[in-house]
Design a protein around this motif. Structure first.
Motif, PDB file in Angstrom:
ATOM      1  N   VAL A  93       0.832  -1.201   0.000  1.00 24.25           N
ATOM      2  CA  VAL A  93       0.000   0.000   0.000  1.00 24.25           C
ATOM      3  C   VAL A  93       0.869   1.254   0.000  1.00 24.25           C
ATOM      4  O   VAL A  93       0.630   2.196  -0.766  1.00 24.25           O
ATOM      5  CB  VAL A  93      -0.943  -0.009   1.215  1.00 24.25           C
ATOM      6  N   VAL A  94       1.881   1.281   0.858  1.00 27.26           N
ATOM      7  CA  VAL A  94       2.752   2.458   0.956  1.00 27.26           C
ATOM      8  C   VAL A  94       3.554   2.637  -0.326  1.00 27.26           C
ATOM      9  O   VAL A  94       3.732   3.760  -0.814  1.00 27.26           O
ATOM     10  CB  VAL A  94       3.687   2.320   2.171  1.00 27.26           C
ATOM     11  N   PHE A  95       4.034   1.542  -0.884  1.00 27.56           N
ATOM     12  CA  PHE A  95       4.833   1.604  -2.116  1.00 27.56           C
ATOM     13  C   PHE A  95       4.005   2.191  -3.258  1.00 27.56           C
ATOM     14  O   PHE A  95       4.467   3.079  -3.980  1.00 27.56           O
ATOM     15  CB  PHE A  95       5.315   0.201  -2.477  1.00 27.56           C
ATOM     16  N   GLY A  96       2.790   1.701  -3.437  1.00 25.95           N
ATOM     17  CA  GLY A  96       1.956   2.194  -4.536  1.00 25.95           C
ATOM     18  C   GLY A  96       1.479   3.610  -4.322  1.00 25.95           C
ATOM     19  O   GLY A  96       1.308   4.365  -5.285  1.00 25.95           O
ATOM     20  N   GLY A  97       1.232   3.970  -3.066  1.00 24.29           N
ATOM     21  CA  GLY A  97       0.769   5.325  -2.751  1.00 24.29           C
ATOM     22  C   GLY A  97      -0.498   5.292  -1.925  1.00 24.29           C
ATOM     23  O   GLY A  97      -1.537   4.819  -2.402  1.00 24.29           O
ATOM     24  N   MET A  98      -0.404   5.791  -0.696  1.00 22.05           N
ATOM     25  CA  MET A  98      -1.582   5.821   0.153  1.00 22.05           C
ATOM     26  C   MET A  98      -2.595   6.836  -0.372  1.00 22.05           C
ATOM     27  O   MET A  98      -2.236   7.809  -1.022  1.00 22.05           O
ATOM     28  CB  MET A  98      -1.185   6.144   1.589  1.00 22.05           C
ATOM     29  N   ALA A  99      -3.872   6.575  -0.079  1.00 25.30           N
ATOM     30  CA  ALA A  99      -4.986   7.385  -0.594  1.00 25.30           C
ATOM     31  C   ALA A  99      -5.020   7.353  -2.118  1.00 25.30           C
ATOM     32  O   ALA A  99      -5.391   8.322  -2.772  1.00 25.30           O
ATOM     33  CB  ALA A  99      -4.908   8.821  -0.088  1.00 25.30           C
ATOM     34  N   SER A 100      -4.629   6.218  -2.686  1.00 28.86           N
ATOM     35  CA  SER A 100      -4.695   6.007  -4.131  1.00 28.86           C
ATOM     36  C   SER A 100      -5.117   4.558  -4.366  1.00 28.86           C
ATOM     37  O   SER A 100      -4.330   3.636  -4.130  1.00 28.86           O
ATOM     38  CB  SER A 100      -3.347   6.288  -4.800  1.00 28.86           C
ATOM     39  N   THR A 101      -6.346   4.360  -4.820  1.00 24.80           N
ATOM     40  CA  THR A 101      -6.839   2.999  -5.049  1.00 24.80           C
ATOM     41  C   THR A 101      -6.011   2.291  -6.106  1.00 24.80           C
ATOM     42  O   THR A 101      -5.620   1.129  -5.935  1.00 24.80           O
ATOM     43  CB  THR A 101      -8.320   3.042  -5.476  1.00 24.80           C
ATOM     44  N   PHE A 102      -5.719   2.987  -7.182  1.00 24.28           N
ATOM     45  CA  PHE A 102      -4.911   2.365  -8.231  1.00 24.28           C
ATOM     46  C   PHE A 102      -3.456   2.221  -7.784  1.00 24.28           C
ATOM     47  O   PHE A 102      -2.753   1.325  -8.252  1.00 24.28           O
ATOM     48  CB  PHE A 102      -5.016   3.177  -9.516  1.00 24.28           C
ATOM     49  N   GLY A 103      -3.030   3.085  -6.868  1.00 20.18           N
ATOM     50  CA  GLY A 103      -1.702   2.912  -6.292  1.00 20.18           C
ATOM     51  C   GLY A 103      -1.599   1.609  -5.522  1.00 20.18           C
ATOM     52  O   GLY A 103      -0.570   0.921  -5.563  1.00 20.18           O
ATOM     53  N   ALA A 104      -2.679   1.238  -4.807  1.00 20.14           N
ATOM     54  CA  ALA A 104      -2.681  -0.032  -4.084  1.00 20.14           C
ATOM     55  C   ALA A 104      -2.559  -1.201  -5.047  1.00 20.14           C
ATOM     56  O   ALA A 104      -1.843  -2.179  -4.776  1.00 20.14           O
ATOM     57  CB  ALA A 104      -3.966  -0.150  -3.260  1.00 20.14           C
ATOM     58  N   VAL A 105      -3.234  -1.109  -6.186  1.00 15.63           N
ATOM     59  CA  VAL A 105      -3.152  -2.179  -7.189  1.00 15.63           C
ATOM     60  C   VAL A 105      -1.745  -2.248  -7.770  1.00 15.63           C
ATOM     61  O   VAL A 105      -1.170  -3.339  -7.911  1.00 15.63           O
ATOM     62  CB  VAL A 105      -4.196  -1.948  -8.300  1.00 15.63           C
ATOM     63  N   VAL A 106      -1.180  -1.091  -8.099  1.00 19.32           N
ATOM     64  CA  VAL A 106       0.179  -1.063  -8.658  1.00 19.32           C
ATOM     65  C   VAL A 106       1.196  -1.572  -7.638  1.00 19.32           C
ATOM     66  O   VAL A 106       2.103  -2.345  -7.977  1.00 19.32           O
ATOM     67  CB  VAL A 106       0.534   0.364  -9.114  1.00 19.32           C
ATOM     68  N   GLY A 107       1.063  -1.147  -6.386  1.00 22.76           N
ATOM     69  CA  GLY A 107       1.973  -1.617  -5.356  1.00 22.76           C
ATOM     70  C   GLY A 107       1.918  -3.120  -5.191  1.00 22.76           C
ATOM     71  O   GLY A 107       2.955  -3.793  -5.067  1.00 22.76           O
ATOM     72  N   ALA A 108       0.695  -3.681  -5.205  1.00 23.37           N
ATOM     73  CA  ALA A 108       0.550  -5.134  -5.105  1.00 23.37           C
ATOM     74  C   ALA A 108       1.187  -5.829  -6.306  1.00 23.37           C
ATOM     75  O   ALA A 108       1.857  -6.866  -6.162  1.00 23.37           O
ATOM     76  CB  ALA A 108      -0.924  -5.500  -4.996  1.00 23.37           C
ATOM     77  N   ALA A 109       1.008  -5.246  -7.483  1.00 26.52           N
ATOM     78  CA  ALA A 109       1.563  -5.855  -8.689  1.00 26.52           C
ATOM     79  C   ALA A 109       3.093  -5.839  -8.664  1.00 26.52           C
ATOM     80  O   ALA A 109       3.747  -6.861  -8.898  1.00 26.52           O
ATOM     81  CB  ALA A 109       1.046  -5.125  -9.930  1.00 26.52           C
ATOM     82  N   VAL A 110       3.666  -4.681  -8.357  1.00 28.00           N
ATOM     83  CA  VAL A 110       5.129  -4.551  -8.388  1.00 28.00           C
ATOM     84  C   VAL A 110       5.780  -5.448  -7.349  1.00 28.00           C
ATOM     85  O   VAL A 110       6.740  -6.188  -7.637  1.00 28.00           O
ATOM     86  CB  VAL A 110       5.545  -3.085  -8.181  1.00 28.00           C
ATOM     87  N   LEU A 111       5.271  -5.420  -6.127  1.00 27.98           N
ATOM     88  CA  LEU A 111       5.925  -6.165  -5.045  1.00 27.98           C
ATOM     89  C   LEU A 111       5.554  -7.642  -5.044  1.00 27.98           C
ATOM     90  O   LEU A 111       6.099  -8.408  -4.246  1.00 27.98           O
ATOM     91  CB  LEU A 111       5.594  -5.538  -3.695  1.00 27.98           C
ATOM     92  N   THR A 112       4.647  -8.054  -5.909  1.00 29.27           N
ATOM     93  CA  THR A 112       4.417  -9.486  -6.129  1.00 29.27           C
ATOM     94  C   THR A 112       5.287  -9.996  -7.263  1.00 29.27           C
ATOM     95  O   THR A 112       5.826 -11.108  -7.196  1.00 29.27           O
ATOM     96  CB  THR A 112       2.928  -9.752  -6.458  1.00 29.27           C
ATOM     97  N   ILE A 113       5.433  -9.188  -8.296  1.00 32.69           N
ATOM     98  CA  ILE A 113       6.216  -9.610  -9.461  1.00 32.69           C
ATOM     99  C   ILE A 113       7.715  -9.472  -9.213  1.00 32.69           C
ATOM    100  O   ILE A 113       8.506 -10.337  -9.617  1.00 32.69           O
ATOM    101  CB  ILE A 113       5.804  -8.779 -10.691  1.00 32.69           C
ATOM    102  N   LEU A 114       8.125  -8.399  -8.531  1.00 35.22           N
ATOM    103  CA  LEU A 114       9.555  -8.110  -8.380  1.00 35.22           C
ATOM    104  C   LEU A 114      10.334  -9.245  -7.714  1.00 35.22           C
ATOM    105  O   LEU A 114      11.404  -9.625  -8.218  1.00 35.22           O
ATOM    106  CB  LEU A 114       9.734  -6.799  -7.603  1.00 35.22           C
TER     107      LEU A 114
END
Length: 332
Positions: free
Chosen positions: A268-289
């Motif tokens: 959540v913090v990586f993608g950006g707090m108070a950003s719904t799409f940031g949560a999705v991006v954070g989950a994607a990056v830190l799952t794939i990386l």
């Protein structure tokens, strides 16, 4: 004649309001997410890549709910893996031990977790800051210990098998079928989160994040709003946990561990707090990386840590909000 003019005017107003709705950044973002989900299989050439995509979707479902709690309401939680694990084990136990149909077991387990979150949230959400973080941490640790020690019920540290998910009498098998199910669930969860954010309840959550005292002065019931978003985030975590159990066919107490809670908060913090799409991006990056970094073998965690440090230094608000702000400055 007058009624016809009024009808035409009202129809025109509806069309304009619909155009404005779809012109909003959030609506465009939801459409983009749906497009990514629809087109991603073109690049998923084997079951391993499908498996990673499914894990991204499951983690993103949890992170969207956790972002509502942390990013919008400003309430930290270090125990959400406990709700994830309870959703997984609840679904598994109801199916394996009591013969409940899988979909009903998933719904019942999610409902039970929501009731538990309601009961637990009422006292602990009176706390603030690091006191709240410690309380949610303790809750998660208790869940993890119970799941690990009740070996006669949960299988203990070794875990337990989970029956397959059946839909209308047909078992859901294969990574491709699971991909579409998880992708559809993710889109629905994101849509729900975006609608909540745009509603009066969402504005109340943002007011709470800014100042609880000021929010209460203008008539917002802070205790109620915090409890509602806490329960909703727990429901999303339990749903993802149950789907994970059915997908993997096996569940262990590691799903409810403190480390898993930290991973979810980090996404959540990586993608950006108070950003719904940031949560999705954070989950994607830190799952794939971590999967991509397996090529560096023993230096995998070192490189992962360095990437995360660099991201927090150069993207202090998170990846998505920082990139959005940069694009707005570049726009003429």
């Amino acid at each position: 004649m007058g009624s016809l003019v009024q009808s035409a005017a009202s129809a025109s107003d509806r069309r304009r309001s619909g155009a404005r709705l779809w012109a909003s950044p959030r609506s465009r973002g939801l459409a983009a997410l749906a497009l990514v989900v629809a087109l991603a299989p073109l690049g998923l050439v084997n079951d391993y890549l499908y498996d990673i995509a499914i894990l991204v979707g499951l983690n993103a479902i949890v992170c969207v709910g956790l972002n509502l709690l942390i990013g919008y309401a400003g309430q930290i939680s270090l125990g959400h893996a406990g709700f994830f694990g309870l959703g997984a084990y609840g679904s598994a136990l109801l199916c394996a031990h009591y013969g409940v149909p899988p979909l009903a077991a998933l719904a019942l387990a999610t409902a039970a977790v929501s009731l538990l979150a309601f009961a637990v949230g009422r006292p602990i959400l009176r706390l603030k800051g690091h006191y709240l973080a410690m309380a949610t941490l303790g809750m998660g640790v208790i869940v993890s210990i119970v799941l690990a020690n009740e070996d006669r019920v949960t299988g203990g540290p070794d875990g337990m098998p989970v029956p397959p998910l059946t839909v209308f009498g047909h078992a859901l098998q294969g990574e491709q079928a699971w991909y579409w199910l998880v992708g559809a669930c993710l889109i629905v969860v994101v849509w729900l989160a975006l609608n909540l954010i745009d509603s009066p309840a969402g504005r109340a959550l943002r007011a709470l994040h800014g100042s609880e005292v000021a929010a209460e002065v203008v008539g917002i019931d802070s205790a109620r709003r915090k409890l509602e978003v806490f329960v909703l985030s727990a429901v999303f975590a339990a749903l993802a946990g149950g789907l994970t159990a059915f997908y993997s066919g096996f569940v262990t107490p590691a799903k409810a561990s403190f480390l898993h809670s930290v991973e979810l908060v980090t996404m959540v913090v990586f993608g950006g707090m108070a950003s719904t799409f940031g949560a999705v991006v954070g989950a994607a990056v830190l799952t794939i990386l971590p999967q991509a970094l397996t090529v560096v073998k023993e230096y995998e965690m070192v490189v992962l840590g360095a990437v995360m440090m660099a991201t927090m230094i150069f993207f202090p608000r998170g990846a998505v909000p920082t990139i959005e702000a940069w694009l707005r400055r570049r726009r003429p």
